[in-house]
Design a protein around this motif. Structure first.
Motif, mmCIF file in Angstrom:
data_model
loop_
_atom_site.group_PDB
_atom_site.id
_atom_site.type_symbol
_atom_site.label_atom_id
_atom_site.label_comp_id
_atom_site.label_asym_id
_atom_site.label_seq_id
_atom_site.Cartn_x
_atom_site.Cartn_y
_atom_site.Cartn_z
ATOM 1 N N LEU A 169 0.813 -1.211 0.000
ATOM 2 C CA LEU A 169 0.000 0.000 0.000
ATOM 3 C C LEU A 169 0.849 1.264 0.000
ATOM 4 C CD1 LEU A 169 -2.855 -0.945 2.490
ATOM 5 C CD2 LEU A 169 -3.005 -0.768 0.010
ATOM 6 N N THR A 178 -7.253 8.421 -2.697
ATOM 7 C CA THR A 178 -6.401 7.266 -2.403
ATOM 8 C C THR A 178 -4.927 7.637 -2.475
ATOM 9 O OG1 THR A 178 -6.565 6.589 -4.728
ATOM 10 C CG2 THR A 178 -8.080 5.560 -3.176
ATOM 11 N N ILE A 220 -3.009 -9.544 -0.261
ATOM 12 C CA ILE A 220 -2.678 -9.159 -1.627
ATOM 13 C C ILE A 220 -1.882 -10.296 -2.246
ATOM 14 C CG2 ILE A 220 -0.511 -7.985 -1.041
ATOM 15 C CD1 ILE A 220 -1.305 -5.900 -3.208
ATOM 16 N N LEU A 234 -7.088 -8.407 -2.209
ATOM 17 C CA LEU A 234 -7.034 -7.139 -2.929
ATOM 18 C C LEU A 234 -6.213 -7.319 -4.196
ATOM 19 C CD1 LEU A 234 -7.530 -4.017 -2.952
ATOM 20 C CD2 LEU A 234 -5.341 -3.804 -1.757
ATOM 21 N N ASP A 280 -4.004 -3.851 -8.635
ATOM 22 C CA ASP A 280 -4.339 -2.480 -9.043
ATOM 23 C C ASP A 280 -5.350 -1.823 -8.106
ATOM 24 O OD1 ASP A 280 -6.670 -3.805 -9.663
ATOM 25 O OD2 ASP A 280 -6.547 -3.473 -11.826
ATOM 26 N N TRP A 281 -5.714 -2.513 -7.023
ATOM 27 C CA TRP A 281 -6.638 -2.022 -5.995
ATOM 28 C C TRP A 281 -8.071 -1.866 -6.493
ATOM 29 C CZ3 TRP A 281 -4.014 2.486 -2.831
ATOM 30 C CH2 TRP A 281 -2.723 2.098 -2.446
ATOM 31 N N ASN A 282 -8.404 -2.407 -7.632
ATOM 32 C CA ASN A 282 -9.737 -2.193 -8.193
ATOM 33 C C ASN A 282 -10.746 -3.267 -7.812
ATOM 34 O OD1 ASN A 282 -9.275 0.254 -9.528
ATOM 35 N ND2 ASN A 282 -8.384 -0.785 -11.303
ATOM 36 N N ILE A 296 -11.828 -6.409 -4.815
ATOM 37 C CA ILE A 296 -11.650 -7.202 -3.598
ATOM 38 C C ILE A 296 -12.498 -8.456 -3.750
ATOM 39 C CG2 ILE A 296 -12.031 -7.351 -1.106
ATOM 40 C CD1 ILE A 296 -11.581 -4.345 -0.942
ATOM 41 N N SER A 321 -2.664 -0.596 7.318
ATOM 42 C CA SER A 321 -1.389 -0.282 6.691
ATOM 43 C C SER A 321 -0.388 0.059 7.780
ATOM 44 C CB SER A 321 -1.585 0.885 5.712
ATOM 45 O OG SER A 321 -0.398 1.173 5.033
ATOM 46 N N ILE A 350 -8.521 3.214 0.564
ATOM 47 C CA ILE A 350 -8.180 2.608 -0.724
ATOM 48 C C ILE A 350 -9.326 2.702 -1.730
ATOM 49 C CG2 ILE A 350 -6.455 1.048 0.250
ATOM 50 C CD1 ILE A 350 -8.538 -1.213 -0.018
ATOM 51 N N ARG A 373 -14.162 -1.432 -7.274
ATOM 52 C CA ARG A 373 -13.999 -0.047 -6.832
ATOM 53 C C ARG A 373 -14.789 0.881 -7.747
ATOM 54 N NH1 ARG A 373 -8.129 2.532 -5.601
ATOM 55 N NH2 ARG A 373 -7.875 2.328 -7.857
ATOM 56 N N SER A 422 -12.273 6.506 -6.374
ATOM 57 C CA SER A 422 -10.972 6.580 -5.717
ATOM 58 C C SER A 422 -10.868 7.781 -4.788
ATOM 59 C CB SER A 422 -9.852 6.653 -6.770
ATOM 60 O OG SER A 422 -9.845 5.495 -7.566
#
Length: 294
Positions: free
Chosen positions: A97, A162, A207, A225, A228-230, A232, A256, A268, A286, A289
């Protein structure tokens, strides 16, 4: 002129940054300290041992200046090619992160095996370029702020993003700062209504690492996750379970670490339920952002 209290907290930050992260690395320690000593600018924030996100995993650079997206790599005898050093240890979620993107990153290399004159000439060259990039930014250079000053700046903007990488100490801290709860608000659940139409979600996330491992788990729940964090992906070891509040957005804060290495939470994005697979995995995507602050 810089205020005395600002000078003091930046000095404490520098003590931690240049002593802890470069311990037992003689060549690297000499180079990064020499660069900082020559730069000598308390308006520019240095970060040592910065992780970098790449398509195939993570790399490590020895010195990073986030305000100008500029990194310095200290190349020793065994590493003189044009690639970044792969991260030597396993990358956990907290590290992932806090990693910066390789996109747009300027990397300059210092051959630590050069003789003293050549090494110092290279260091002077890098410092000159850093100063030039700072000067080019001018008034657009993001200020180096203490954490609470940083929050005031975010609050004045009215939007948390984010990329702000701001660290919240506790779930209660999130509720107070982002959703307008009072100072006595002490709820510590990880998923609950924080407003009529909004859910606050603070899951323990896993992750997927380059070696394929996924480790984070809480009471049988595994929340993966994407890199690309998009996305979950949520599932439970005990089998399929129904989605709770599928029609309401989830304001998501991942556990984090802050710059002191202490546990914290980071925003996030806002996620929404997309589908549940035949095998019982809940997919959240997601949808935003950034979020408006209360």
């Amino acid at each position: 002129m810089m205020a005395e209290n600002e000078r003091a907290w930046k000095q404490r930050y520098l003590y931690r940054m240049f002593s802890h992260h470069t311990k037992d690395k003689e060549m690297e320690n000499y180079v990064v300290n020499a660069i900082w000593a020559r730069l000598d600018d308390l308006n520019v924030k240095p970060v040592t041992q910065q992780y970098v996100r790449r398509p195939n995993g993570y790399a490590l650079i020895d010195l990073y200046f986030p305000q100008i997206n500029y990194g310095v790599e200290c190349d020793e005898a065994y590493h003189k090619d044009n690639t970044l050093k792969d991260a030597a240890r396993e990358i956990d979620l907290q590290t992932a992160l806090s990693a910066c993107s390789e996109d747009g990153l300027t990397i300059r290399r210092v051959d630590a095996t050069l003789d003293a004159d050549a090494l110092h000439a290279r260091i002077r060259e890098i410092v000159c370029e850093i100063r030039q990039k700072v000067a080019e930014k001018g008034e657009q250079l993001s200020p180096w702020l203490e954490q609470e000053e940083e929050w005031r700046s975010i609050k004045e903007r009215g939007i948390l993003r984010t990329e702000d990488a701001y660290s919240f100490k506790t779930i209660a801290d999130i509720c107070q700062k982002c959703f307008g709860k009072d100072a006595n608000y002490r709820i510590q659940r990880s998923f609950f209504h924080v407003a009529d139409d909004r859910m606050l979600w603070c899951p323990k996330l896993a992750i997927e690492l380059p070696d394929g491992s996924k480790v984070a788990q809480s009471r049988g729940w595994i929340n993966e996750l994407s890199a690309d964090w998009n996305v979950i992906i949520e599932h439970n070891d005990s089998g399929a379970t129904p989605v709770k509040h599928p029609d309401q957005p989830r304001y998501t804060f991942a556990k984090s670490k802050d710059e002191r290495g202490e546990n914290a939470y980071r925003f996030i994005g806002i996620f929404e339920w997309s589908e549940t697979t035949p095998s019982g995995e809940h997919i959240y995507k997601r949808m935003a952002s950034d979020m408006k602050l209360k």
